[in-house]
Design a protein around this motif. Structure first.
Motif, PDB file in Angstrom:
ATOM      1  N   GLN A  23       0.954  -1.209  -0.068  1.00  0.00           N
ATOM      2  CA  GLN A  23       0.044   0.105   0.124  1.00  0.00           C
ATOM      3  C   GLN A  23       1.001   1.220   0.034  1.00  0.00           C
ATOM      4  OE1 GLN A  23      -2.051  -1.831   3.613  1.00  0.00           O
ATOM      5  NE2 GLN A  23      -3.688  -0.419   2.597  1.00  0.00           N
ATOM      6  N   ILE A  24       0.415   2.430  -0.607  1.00  0.00           N
ATOM      7  CA  ILE A  24       0.822   3.572  -0.641  1.00  0.00           C
ATOM      8  C   ILE A  24      -0.199   4.475  -0.114  1.00  0.00           C
ATOM      9  CG2 ILE A  24       2.023   5.718  -1.876  1.00  0.00           C
ATOM     10  CD1 ILE A  24       3.440   3.813  -3.647  1.00  0.00           C
ATOM     11  N   VAL A  25       0.030   5.359   1.059  1.00  0.00           N
ATOM     12  CA  VAL A  25      -1.114   6.074   1.582  1.00  0.00           C
ATOM     13  C   VAL A  25      -0.591   7.315   1.066  1.00  0.00           C
ATOM     14  CG1 VAL A  25      -2.037   6.953   3.414  1.00  0.00           C
ATOM     15  CG2 VAL A  25      -1.270   4.439   3.247  1.00  0.00           C
ATOM     16  N   ALA A  26      -1.515   8.251   0.365  1.00  0.00           N
ATOM     17  CA  ALA A  26      -1.205   9.644   0.025  1.00  0.00           C
ATOM     18  C   ALA A  26      -1.256  10.848   1.191  1.00  0.00           C
ATOM     19  CB  ALA A  26      -2.723  10.158  -0.545  1.00  0.00           C
ATOM     20  N   GLY A  27      -0.330  11.838   1.029  1.00  0.00           N
ATOM     21  CA  GLY A  27       0.048  12.526   1.824  1.00  0.00           C
ATOM     22  C   GLY A  27      -1.124  13.949   2.110  1.00  0.00           C
ATOM     23  N   GLU A  28      -0.717  14.462   2.967  1.00  0.00           N
ATOM     24  CA  GLU A  28      -1.802  15.847   3.072  1.00  0.00           C
ATOM     25  C   GLU A  28      -1.729  16.568   1.864  1.00  0.00           C
ATOM     26  OE1 GLU A  28      -0.992  19.224   5.627  1.00  0.00           O
ATOM     27  OE2 GLU A  28       0.642  17.965   6.394  1.00  0.00           O
ATOM     28  N   GLU A  29      -2.764  17.304   1.491  1.00  0.00           N
ATOM     29  CA  GLU A  29      -2.829  18.360   0.211  1.00  0.00           C
ATOM     30  C   GLU A  29      -1.622  19.025   0.031  1.00  0.00           C
ATOM     31  OE1 GLU A  29      -5.468  21.981  -1.060  1.00  0.00           O
ATOM     32  OE2 GLU A  29      -6.780  20.022  -1.228  1.00  0.00           O
ATOM     33  N   ALA A  30      -1.657  19.913   1.097  1.00  0.00           N
ATOM     34  CA  ALA A  30      -0.307  20.755   0.979  1.00  0.00           C
ATOM     35  C   ALA A  30       0.894  20.148   0.685  1.00  0.00           C
ATOM     36  CB  ALA A  30      -0.323  21.684   2.092  1.00  0.00           C
ATOM     37  N   SER A  31       1.364  18.966   0.934  1.00  0.00           N
ATOM     38  CA  SER A  31       2.676  18.340   0.721  1.00  0.00           C
ATOM     39  C   SER A  31       2.719  18.088  -0.814  1.00  0.00           C
ATOM     40  CB  SER A  31       2.489  16.770   1.552  1.00  0.00           C
ATOM     41  OG  SER A  31       1.819  16.096   1.100  1.00  0.00           O
ATOM     42  N   TYR A  32       1.790  18.098  -1.538  1.00  0.00           N
ATOM     43  CA  TYR A  32       2.105  17.674  -2.965  1.00  0.00           C
ATOM     44  C   TYR A  32       1.636  18.821  -3.853  1.00  0.00           C
ATOM     45  CZ  TYR A  32      -2.687  15.850  -2.490  1.00  0.00           C
ATOM     46  OH  TYR A  32      -3.968  15.739  -2.330  1.00  0.00           O
ATOM     47  N   THR A  33       0.887  19.605  -3.572  1.00  0.00           N
ATOM     48  CA  THR A  33       0.104  20.562  -4.337  1.00  0.00           C
ATOM     49  C   THR A  33       0.902  21.811  -4.786  1.00  0.00           C
ATOM     50  OG1 THR A  33      -1.928  19.938  -3.519  1.00  0.00           O
ATOM     51  CG2 THR A  33      -1.932  21.800  -4.741  1.00  0.00           C
ATOM     52  N   ASN A  34       0.814  22.176  -5.999  1.00  0.00           N
ATOM     53  CA  ASN A  34       1.360  23.303  -6.744  1.00  0.00           C
ATOM     54  C   ASN A  34       0.170  24.395  -6.690  1.00  0.00           C
ATOM     55  OD1 ASN A  34       2.481  25.575  -7.851  1.00  0.00           O
ATOM     56  ND2 ASN A  34       4.075  24.280  -9.253  1.00  0.00           N
ATOM     57  N   TYR A  35       0.337  25.276  -5.591  1.00  0.00           N
ATOM     58  CA  TYR A  35      -0.786  26.477  -5.593  1.00  0.00           C
ATOM     59  C   TYR A  35      -0.693  27.572  -6.690  1.00  0.00           C
ATOM     60  CZ  TYR A  35      -2.705  23.751  -1.492  1.00  0.00           C
ATOM     61  OH  TYR A  35      -2.966  22.807  -0.788  1.00  0.00           O
ATOM     62  N   GLY A  36       0.330  27.325  -7.677  1.00  0.00           N
ATOM     63  CA  GLY A  36       0.666  28.503  -8.676  1.00  0.00           C
ATOM     64  C   GLY A  36       0.392  27.799  -9.945  1.00  0.00           C
ATOM     65  N   LYS A  37      -0.246  26.801 -10.233  1.00  0.00           N
ATOM     66  CA  LYS A  37      -0.752  26.365 -11.259  1.00  0.00           C
ATOM     67  C   LYS A  37      -2.137  26.681 -11.760  1.00  0.00           C
ATOM     68  CE  LYS A  37       2.721  23.800 -12.662  1.00  0.00           C
ATOM     69  NZ  LYS A  37       3.466  23.720 -13.887  1.00  0.00           N
ATOM     70  N   ALA A  38      -2.429  26.791 -13.097  1.00  0.00           N
ATOM     71  CA  ALA A  38      -3.837  27.220 -13.343  1.00  0.00           C
ATOM     72  C   ALA A  38      -3.985  26.742 -14.873  1.00  0.00           C
ATOM     73  CB  ALA A  38      -3.791  28.965 -13.388  1.00  0.00           C
ATOM     74  N   ARG A  39      -5.274  26.784 -15.294  1.00  0.00           N
ATOM     75  CA  ARG A  39      -5.509  26.239 -16.822  1.00  0.00           C
ATOM     76  C   ARG A  39      -6.443  27.233 -17.271  1.00  0.00           C
ATOM     77  NH1 ARG A  39     -10.544  23.345 -16.974  1.00  0.00           N
ATOM     78  NH2 ARG A  39     -11.286  22.785 -15.002  1.00  0.00           N
ATOM     79  N   GLN A  40      -6.427  27.474 -18.492  1.00  0.00           N
ATOM     80  CA  GLN A  40      -7.060  28.315 -19.180  1.00  0.00           C
ATOM     81  C   GLN A  40      -8.388  27.602 -19.709  1.00  0.00           C
ATOM     82  OE1 GLN A  40      -5.173  29.925 -22.953  1.00  0.00           O
ATOM     83  NE2 GLN A  40      -6.944  30.840 -23.430  1.00  0.00           N
ATOM     84  N   ILE A  41      -9.602  28.449 -19.331  1.00  0.00           N
ATOM     85  CA  ILE A  41     -11.024  27.936 -19.731  1.00  0.00           C
ATOM     86  C   ILE A  41     -11.544  28.763 -20.693  1.00  0.00           C
ATOM     87  CG2 ILE A  41     -11.178  26.968 -17.526  1.00  0.00           C
ATOM     88  CD1 ILE A  41     -13.001  29.589 -16.752  1.00  0.00           C
ATOM     89  N   GLY A  42     -10.958  29.869 -21.409  1.00  0.00           N
ATOM     90  CA  GLY A  42     -11.495  30.570 -22.515  1.00  0.00           C
ATOM     91  C   GLY A  42     -10.660  31.995 -22.583  1.00  0.00           C
ATOM     92  N   THR A  43     -11.301  32.881 -23.291  1.00  0.00           N
ATOM     93  CA  THR A  43     -10.715  34.234 -23.485  1.00  0.00           C
ATOM     94  C   THR A  43     -11.981  34.957 -23.414  1.00  0.00           C
ATOM     95  OG1 THR A  43     -11.399  33.883 -25.813  1.00  0.00           O
ATOM     96  CG2 THR A  43      -9.077  33.073 -25.225  1.00  0.00           C
ATOM     97  N   ASN A  44     -11.223  36.345 -22.819  1.00  0.00           N
ATOM     98  CA  ASN A  44     -12.225  37.578 -22.868  1.00  0.00           C
ATOM     99  C   ASN A  44     -12.405  38.166 -24.124  1.00  0.00           C
ATOM    100  OD1 ASN A  44     -12.459  37.582 -19.921  1.00  0.00           O
ATOM    101  ND2 ASN A  44     -10.172  38.232 -19.985  1.00  0.00           N
TER     102      ASN A  44
END
Length: 936
Positions: free
Chosen positions: A517-538
């Motif tokens: 088994q591998i047990v996942a860590g807490e969200e902050a341990s693996y997340t890059n909060y500086g990422k985004a994705r484009q959903i459209g244009t103005n």
């Protein structure tokens, strides 16, 4: 710190108090030793369980001085049966005790201390009579003389064919030392306890260390206090014991003594020229063992406990890379360009480069263990047995220091001067074996069930998730591993003494269940909060973004324009996508026969069928023979073997920080059924297969005993941990490389690694063991000279997938080849001398560790580290039968490995003054120690 609480002075003081309180009344014991020919000269007279020993003079007379109490006096002489008499000393001035010895009959030549259990299912054979080479290591004798306290390190200095060293900057591997037999991988040696399969650790070694990509057994989880002896079978034995036994088998026999309280405390540290403040790496260990009889038919329960604490040490003297750039001082450099201002800034601060070092040496460890071994007769022909234990260790290893100049990985408001990330491991180990054995119609029957579990949880401390900026915590629960193994065995054996000169037949079946088994860590341990994705244009054509950790657009940038990193630095937590709960089972059946065609000629044959639920079945066999010619024995063996891929290798996936050729990067490991593996054509794993032959001879010349064995092992389809594959997002990149790049971005990784059956290897070697034992003056001398010479080579090409033709140098890179062929000594020679006189004991050992290569992919940085001799010396004194004290030093002459060149082996920051990839005997230097032992 430990050295304040457990100083050498306190140990000597404790010894003086106990010794002074117990040595108050002494009695002279005298007597004669004779046999049918009259007085026996040079017979050894020993007070059992102590170092109090003397020898008889030419007239067979001896003399001992002992305290009041109950004793057993043992007299031994080469060629004679040992005799033992009890003695109750109650305030007498002198006691007479005489002995008459009898010659050893031909069928009584077996010394019970030399009988081995591993390698044969017939009645016990001696080391020199077995069809394959077996080493026997008496742990009690060894541990009283040496400073090493962990099992891996004890064996590294005692058994030449065994190699193990404490790792550096290798995450969890810093706490679970990879071990090797005959230069093969940690997962190619099978470990048994009392003849039952021991579970492996839940950790897979994926960092830069010997045994990269393998899963071994954590020998350090077994306290030395619980061990009676260790048997090392140096020959392929998969046909007898199943998967993993390609290199051999290590059988740990647990202590079964009763009515004795054995305890000892040890303290030591590196008293070395390179030690911090001249003394570092303090180690403290306390052991206790006690056994009690159960009933009157030989039943017993034996308990052991241990407590260990090991302090870290560092061998990096200064950081030679960039610590500050002009981006760190915008008040002085308003238009920064990334210029290195380290020296000027350190001078302004009144600091030095030594204030910004990492911890390159030894990790911190603290923990304890409880073990038991028991036997309960239930009838004249049946008995129930049980053994097992618990072990817990809290480890703390350091990663590479993050300097202030590393703008994308630091948060200036939290750690203005950078930080040293720490990786904490909570390592739990538990095991339990229960069985019943007896006799039914002259057949010996043994039914058992053995359970084992290892759990490791990681915490990243003193670090940040830079993408959380000033709101980042400094500690993260990063997840962990679990591995469970349950093995059920049913074994039958019988000796037919009326066929030929005797035939032994053994057969049985095994069912094994495994869960990984591998047990996942807490969200902050693996997340890059500086990422985004484009959903459209103005309406004006500008893009519209939403925050998405799996997005492909960076929104947070450091002052130098580089994207800020996400996840806990040094040890990103396991993603939910990494979490796994995989199981498998296997069934096996074996037949093991031994034919004594004559009293001198033995032929053994074994066959085993094994079927795994996840990759299929395999059949293996072994044929061995032994022929006696007087005091000599000729022996030979040939076998086929296999190793099943571990569940870890099949299902492990994660992102980790990897240091390779001077560069730190996040490398992702992906399973063989992942999209990444499909894009690169990485096939599913299958078993490794082996063929091995060995031949040797032994000689017993009384005082001298000799064994010489040569061997050849061919392993096909060895599983390796590949090099790092990278994608690309350039406009000219292929669709395959672009998809790989995007997948790696989502995994917070810059490269991808896999497990694959990629190579074939051949190993050749020679083992020599010579022992000598005799009287010297009034004392007893034992000498042991042993040597191993081995060489492993990759043969043939790399089995790369069709999609990776031309990239074989990445599939199996140069450093991986070095780890496999020459990162541990191929030559090791051990000469130890032990001299006992009355209450004194002197132990001198010299070990030659042969040359090794540093693992690197940069040819210009290739380096061979020359062989070195390490000298150990200790002095022991028995105050009386209850108290003894040993003081000494390992590596007395303070020898260090060769220093690394200034290339990538050392790293751009001057990290590795001594190699972390080519390991011989560690970098602690001289280790001074004291040990106080109590025997009641």
């Amino acid at each position: 710190m430990i050295k304040n609480n457990y100083s050498l002075k306190n140990i000597f003081l404790l010894g003086s108090i106990f010794g002074g309180s117990l040595v108050f009344s002494q009695t002279k014991v005298t007597g004669t030793v004779e046999d049918v020919n009259g007085p026996v000269a040079n017979a050894t007279v020993n007070v059992k369980g102590t170092n109090i020993t003397t020898i008889t003079d030419p007239d067979g007379i001896y003399e001992l001085v002992i305290d009041t109490g109950k004793y057993s006096i043992v007299v031994s002489k080469e060629g004679e049966l040992s005799k033992e008499q009890s003695l109750d000393v109650i305030d007498q001035n002198e006691i007479s005790l005489n002995f008459i010895l009898e010659p050893i009959a031909v069928d009584q030549e077996t010394n019970l201390n030399e009988v081995v259990l591993v390698g044969s299912r017939a009645k016990g054979r001696t080391q020199l009579d077995s069809t394959t080479p077996v080493d026997i290591i008496d742990i009690k004798d060894i541990t009283k003389d040496v400073g090493q306290v962990s099992l891996n390190q004890i064996l590294n200095y005692v058994a030449p064919s065994f190699s193990s060293n404490t790792q550096v900057i290798s995450d969890g591997t810093d706490h679970i030392d990879p071990a090797s037999l005959r230069g093969l991988g940690p997962d190619q040696v099978l470990v048994l306890i009392n003849g039952k399969r021991r579970h492996t650790t839940s950790l897979i070694n994926i960092n830069g260390a010997f045994g990269k990509g393998s899963v071994g057994t954590d020998l350090n989880a077994i306290p030395t206090a619980a061990i009676k002896r260790i048997e090392i079978l140096r020959d392929g034995a998969a046909a007898q014991y199943g998967s993993d036994a390609i290199a051999g088998v290590i059988n740990i026999v647990l202590e079964d003594s009763t009515d004795k309280l054995l305890a000892n405390i040890s303290y030591g540290g590196n008293l070395s020229r390179n030690a911090e403040n001249s003394f570092d790496g303090e180690t403290f260990q306390a052991n206790v063992n006690y056994g009690a009889k159960v009933g009157t038919k030989g039943g017993f329960v034996n308990f052991s406990g241990s407590y260990d604490k090991r302090e870290p040490f560092n061998r990096q003297k200064e950081f030679t890379g960039t610590i500050f750039t002009d981006y760190n001082r915008p008040d002085l450099y308003p238009n920064p360009t990334g210029v290195d201002i380290t020296d000027a800034e350190l001078a302004r601060r009144g600091e030095s480069r030594s204030d910004y070092v990492s911890r390159i040496g030894q990790s911190k460890n603290e923990g304890g263990a409880l073990f038991f071994n028991s036997l309960f007769p239930v009838s004249d022909k049946a008995e129930v047995y049980a053994f097992g234990g618990l072990n817990y260790r809290l480890g703390e290893s350091a990663a590479f220091r993050r300097q202030p100049s590393q703008l994308t990985q630091t948060v200036q408001t939290i750690f203005p001067n950078g930080y040293l990330p720490l990786i904490q491991t909570n390592n739990y180990d538990r095991s339990l074996a229960v069985g019943i054995r007896g006799e039914i119609d002259n057949w010996k029957v043994d039914f058992s069930n053995t359970y084992g579990n290892n759990t490791i949880d990681f915490t990243a401390k003193n670090t940040v998730n830079a993408s959380m900026l000033a709101s980042s915590p400094t500690s993260f629960e990063a997840g962990g591993y679990r591995f469970t193994q349950n093995t059920t065995n049913l074994d039958f054996s019988r000796f037919f003494d009326d066929i030929l000169a005797g035939i032994n037949v053994a057969f049985g079946a095994e069912y094994r269940f495994e869960r990984y088994q591998i047990v996942a860590g807490e969200e902050a341990s693996y997340t890059n909060y500086g990422k985004a994705r484009q959903i459209g244009t103005n309406a004006d054509g500008t893009p519209i973004y939403i925050a998405d950790p799996k997005g492909d657009v960076n929104t947070l940038f450091a002052a130098n324009g580089s994207a800020i990193a996400g996840g806990a630095q040094a040890f990103p937590g396991f993603l939910p996508e990494n979490a796994v709960n995989a199981t498998r089972n296997s069934v096996a059946a074996y037949l093991d026969t031994e034919f004594n065609f004559t009293k001198n000629w033995l032929v053994a044959a074994a066959g085993r069928y094994e079927n795994y639920s996840d990759f299929g079945s395999t059949i293996n066999g072994k044929l061995s023979t032994r022929y006696k010619i007087g005091n000599y024995v000729l022996r030979a063996a040939a076998s086929t073997g296999f190793r099943a891929p571990s569940l870890h290798q099949m299902y492990f996936s994660a992102t980790s920080s990897v240091f390779q050729d001077g560069v730190i990067s996040n490398s992702g490991t992906f399973t063989n059924d992942s999209r990444e593996a499909q894009l690169l054509g990485i096939p599913k794993l299958k078993q490794e297969t082996s063929k091995s032959v060995s031949a040797g001879a032994t000689a017993n010349w009384g005082k001298f005993k000799l064994s010489i064995d040569g061997y050849f092992i061919r392993i096909d389809n060895r599983i390796i941990y590949t090099g790092a594959f990278t994608g690309s997002n350039s406009s000219t990149a292929s669709d395959q490389d672009k998809e790989i790049y995007q997948l790696l971005e989502q995994a917070n990784a810059t490269s991808a690694r896999f497990f694959a059956n990629a190579i074939n290897t051949e190993t050749k070697g020679l083992d020599i063991v010579l022992t000598y034992q005799d009287r010297l003056g009034r004392g007893k001398l034992r000498g042991d000279l042993s040597a191993t010479f081995s060489k492993t080579n990759v043969v043939g090409g790399v089995h790369a997938s069709e999609l990776l033709k031309g990239k074989e140098s990445t599939y199996f890179d140069r450093s991986s080849k070095i780890y496999l062929e020459s990162a541990v000594p191929r030559t090791k020679i051990n000469l130890s001398l032990n001299y006992t006189l009355d209450k004194w004991n002197v132990y001198l050992r010299n070990v030659y560790f042969g040359p090794v290569d540093g693992a690197t992919n940069v040819v210009e940085d290739a380096q061979v580290f020359t062989g070195k001799v390490v000298t150990d010396l200790s002095f022991g004194y028995a105050f009386n039968k209850n108290i003894s004290l040993t003081i000494g030093a390992n590596n007395l002459l303070d020898v260090y490995p060769d220093k690394t060149h200034l290339g990538s082996l050392r790293g751009a920051g001057g990290y590795f003054v001594y190699s972390r990839t080519g390991q011989q005997f560690g970098t602690g230097g001289r280790f001074a120690f004291a040990r106080l032992a109590i025997n009641l």
